[in-house]
Design a protein around this motif. Structure first.
Motif, short mmCIF file in Angstrom:
data_model
loop_
_atom_site.label_atom_id
_atom_site.label_comp_id
_atom_site.label_asym_id
_atom_site.label_seq_id
_atom_site.Cartn_x
_atom_site.Cartn_y
_atom_site.Cartn_z
N ASP A 105 36.62 54.89 3.73
CA ASP A 105 37.20 53.67 4.24
C ASP A 105 36.12 52.65 4.81
N SER A 106 35.08 53.20 5.10
CA SER A 106 33.92 52.40 5.67
C SER A 106 32.58 52.85 5.09
N ILE A 107 31.82 52.03 4.94
CA ILE A 107 30.47 52.56 4.55
C ILE A 107 29.47 51.62 5.47
N ILE A 108 28.44 52.51 5.85
CA ILE A 108 27.18 52.02 6.35
C ILE A 108 26.01 52.08 5.49
N ILE A 109 25.50 51.45 5.03
CA ILE A 109 24.34 51.29 4.13
C ILE A 109 23.01 51.29 5.04
N SER A 110 22.04 52.15 5.07
CA SER A 110 20.75 52.44 5.75
C SER A 110 19.69 52.89 4.92
N THR A 111 19.50 52.36 3.65
CA THR A 111 18.84 52.96 2.65
C THR A 111 17.41 52.59 2.69
N GLY A 112 16.95 51.51 3.60
CA GLY A 112 15.58 51.29 4.04
C GLY A 112 14.86 50.34 3.06
N ALA A 113 13.65 50.22 3.16
CA ALA A 113 12.71 49.48 2.15
C ALA A 113 11.61 50.29 1.90
N ILE A 238 1.42 44.55 1.16
CA ILE A 238 1.65 44.01 -0.08
C ILE A 238 3.05 43.73 -0.57
N GLY A 239 4.00 43.95 0.41
CA GLY A 239 5.31 43.80 0.28
C GLY A 239 5.99 44.90 0.23
N HIS A 240 7.37 44.93 0.35
CA HIS A 240 8.23 45.99 0.56
C HIS A 240 9.33 46.04 -0.54
N THR A 241 9.87 47.12 -0.98
CA THR A 241 10.91 46.91 -2.21
C THR A 241 12.22 47.61 -1.28
N PRO A 242 13.41 46.85 -1.02
CA PRO A 242 14.47 47.43 -0.53
C PRO A 242 15.14 48.15 -1.40
N ASN A 243 15.70 49.30 -0.75
CA ASN A 243 16.21 50.40 -1.82
C ASN A 243 17.97 49.99 -1.93
N ASP A 255 17.15 36.98 -2.16
CA ASP A 255 16.35 36.77 -3.47
C ASP A 255 15.25 37.78 -3.47
N ASN A 256 14.87 38.53 -2.47
CA ASN A 256 14.05 39.82 -2.52
C ASN A 256 14.95 41.18 -2.85
N GLY A 257 16.13 41.08 -2.85
CA GLY A 257 16.75 42.39 -2.98
C GLY A 257 17.29 42.92 -1.50
N PHE A 258 17.10 42.22 -0.37
CA PHE A 258 17.59 42.74 0.81
C PHE A 258 18.92 42.43 0.96
N ILE A 259 19.86 43.25 1.64
CA ILE A 259 21.01 42.84 1.90
C ILE A 259 21.23 41.56 2.70
N LYS A 260 22.03 40.78 2.47
CA LYS A 260 22.34 39.89 3.53
C LYS A 260 23.29 40.09 4.40
N ASP A 280 16.31 43.84 6.62
CA ASP A 280 15.61 43.33 7.54
C ASP A 280 13.99 43.21 7.16
N SER A 281 13.48 42.15 6.68
CA SER A 281 12.09 41.97 5.99
C SER A 281 11.07 41.60 7.30
N ILE A 282 11.92 41.30 8.29
CA ILE A 282 10.74 40.65 9.32
C ILE A 282 10.40 41.65 10.32
N PHE A 283 11.27 42.30 11.11
CA PHE A 283 10.74 43.25 12.17
C PHE A 283 10.44 44.52 11.81
N ARG A 284 11.39 45.33 10.99
CA ARG A 284 10.99 46.72 10.24
C ARG A 284 10.48 47.75 11.25
#
Ligand code: NDP
Length: 307
Positions: A105-113, A238-243, A255-260, A280-284
């Motif tokens: 009924d509900s999903i929490i996505i925490s697949t990281g980068a 050199i950057g991160h790839t969100p899963n 644009d970089n594939g992170f969830i808004k 989160d592409s900032i704090f990580r």
């Protein structure tokens, strides 16, 4: 059999904190552990900045404790990778690499980068022993040492600047002769007397002894000249790839594939929440991920009460 009120995808600090909170709220979450159970912290050694551990804690131990804490309240863990999701209608559907299909009924996505690596043969084995992808986590260990940082973006400038609080010298190795980083970040690095740039160059080899990294080979990409240079640390920026590849077309990504996300961990799909580095592409940081995992759990609980 395979229907749950909440499914949590990913088991870094964000997912496990969501698991603790949803389990304590008696929602009996199912947690899909992913490819790297415990997330990026299981690849590190000592974590000194997670509150509550006066003498620090080993990354794998911290994650194992979080998992056991969630399991104590009834979270159910399955060691499988989520390969596909249908978020177009409720109940939501997820398919996993173990061949099972689950609904929720509900999903929490925490697949990281995942931090991008250079792909050098011995680099993975040296993570935590001189190779690092997190200056905030590891800069402290390089007091009065020499460090090389790879990259030319904001992260590289920020990391290099941060590491100069501890290290005596920081070299930024960048593959071009101009930076991608924003002007203020560039200026800060240029004006820092401890930072020196090595332009048009790449790190092509890492040398180590029993204590960790000792040298790198830096190759000038224009001339082909190679230099073996002493270093105590090698930081990748050199950057991160969100899963998020399993989510394409299902949820709004940037644009970089992170969830808004909006209003904390809410996504554009009611009932689907995202927390941690996948949004989160900032704090990580482990603590910011854990904080957002708590928020996601509370919002999921409220959503389920309202539906
Ligand atoms: P970026 O993608 O912006 O930069 C990556 C850098 O690494 C580029 O200079 C790139 O080189 C280089 N690079 C990529 N792959 C390789 C490789 N295989 N070998 C060598 N070099 C490589 O990533 P960042 O992590 O720096 O930033 C991500 C986002 O987060 C950006 O939008 C940034 O603005 C933001 N950010 C903001 C901060 C702030 O505001 N305080 C702090 C940190 C990040 P090239 O230039 O040649 O492509």
């Amino acid at each position: 059999m395979n229907h749950r009120k909440v499914i949590i995808i990913g088991t870094g600090p964000a997912g496990l904190t969501s698991a603790i909170y949803t389990a304590r709220a008696d929602l009996k979450p199912l947690v899909l552990e992913g490819e790297q159970p415990g997330g990026q912290l299981t690849l590190t050694t000592e974590v000194e900045n997670f509150p509550g551990f006066v003498d620090g804690v080993m990354g794998p131990e911290l994650m194992s404790n979080m998992k056991n804490q969630a399991a104590r309240f009834g979270a159910e863990f399955v060691a499988t990778l989520c390969t596909e999701a249908d978020l177009s209608k409720r109940p939501f559907t997820v398919k996993a690499s173990n061949g099972e299909t689950y609904t929720a009924d509900s999903i929490i996505i925490s697949t990281g980068a995942s931090a991008k690596m250079l792909g050098l043969p011995n680099e993975k084995g040296l993570v935590g022993r001189g190779v690092s992808t997190c200056a905030t986590c590891d800069g402290f260990f390089y007091r009065d040492r020499v460090v090389h940082v790879v990259g030319g973006g904001d992260t590289a400038m920020e990391d290099a600047t941060f590491i100069t609080k501890f290290a005596k010298k920081v070299y930024i190795v960048h593959r071009k002769d101009t930076l991608r980083a924003s002007k203020p970040m560039q200026e800060r690095a240029f004006n820092n007397p401890k930072i020196e740039f090595i332009w048009d160059s790449a790190v092509t080899e890492i040398f180590s002894d029993h204590s960790g990294v000792t040298h790198v080979t830096v190759e000038n990409l224009k001339t082909g000249d190679k230099e073996k240079r002493h270093t105590d640390g090698l930081f990748y920026a050199i950057g991160h790839t969100p899963n998020t590849s399993f989510l394409k077309g299902q949820i709004t990504l940037d644009d970089n594939g992170f969830i808004k996300t909006i209003n904390g961990p809410a996504t554009n799909v009611p009932g689907v929440f995202a927390c941690g580095d996948v949004q989160d592409s900032i704090f990580r940081q482990a603590i910011t991920a854990a904080g957002s995992g708590c928020q996601a759990a509370i919002l999921a609980e409220r959503f389920l009460e309202g539906h």
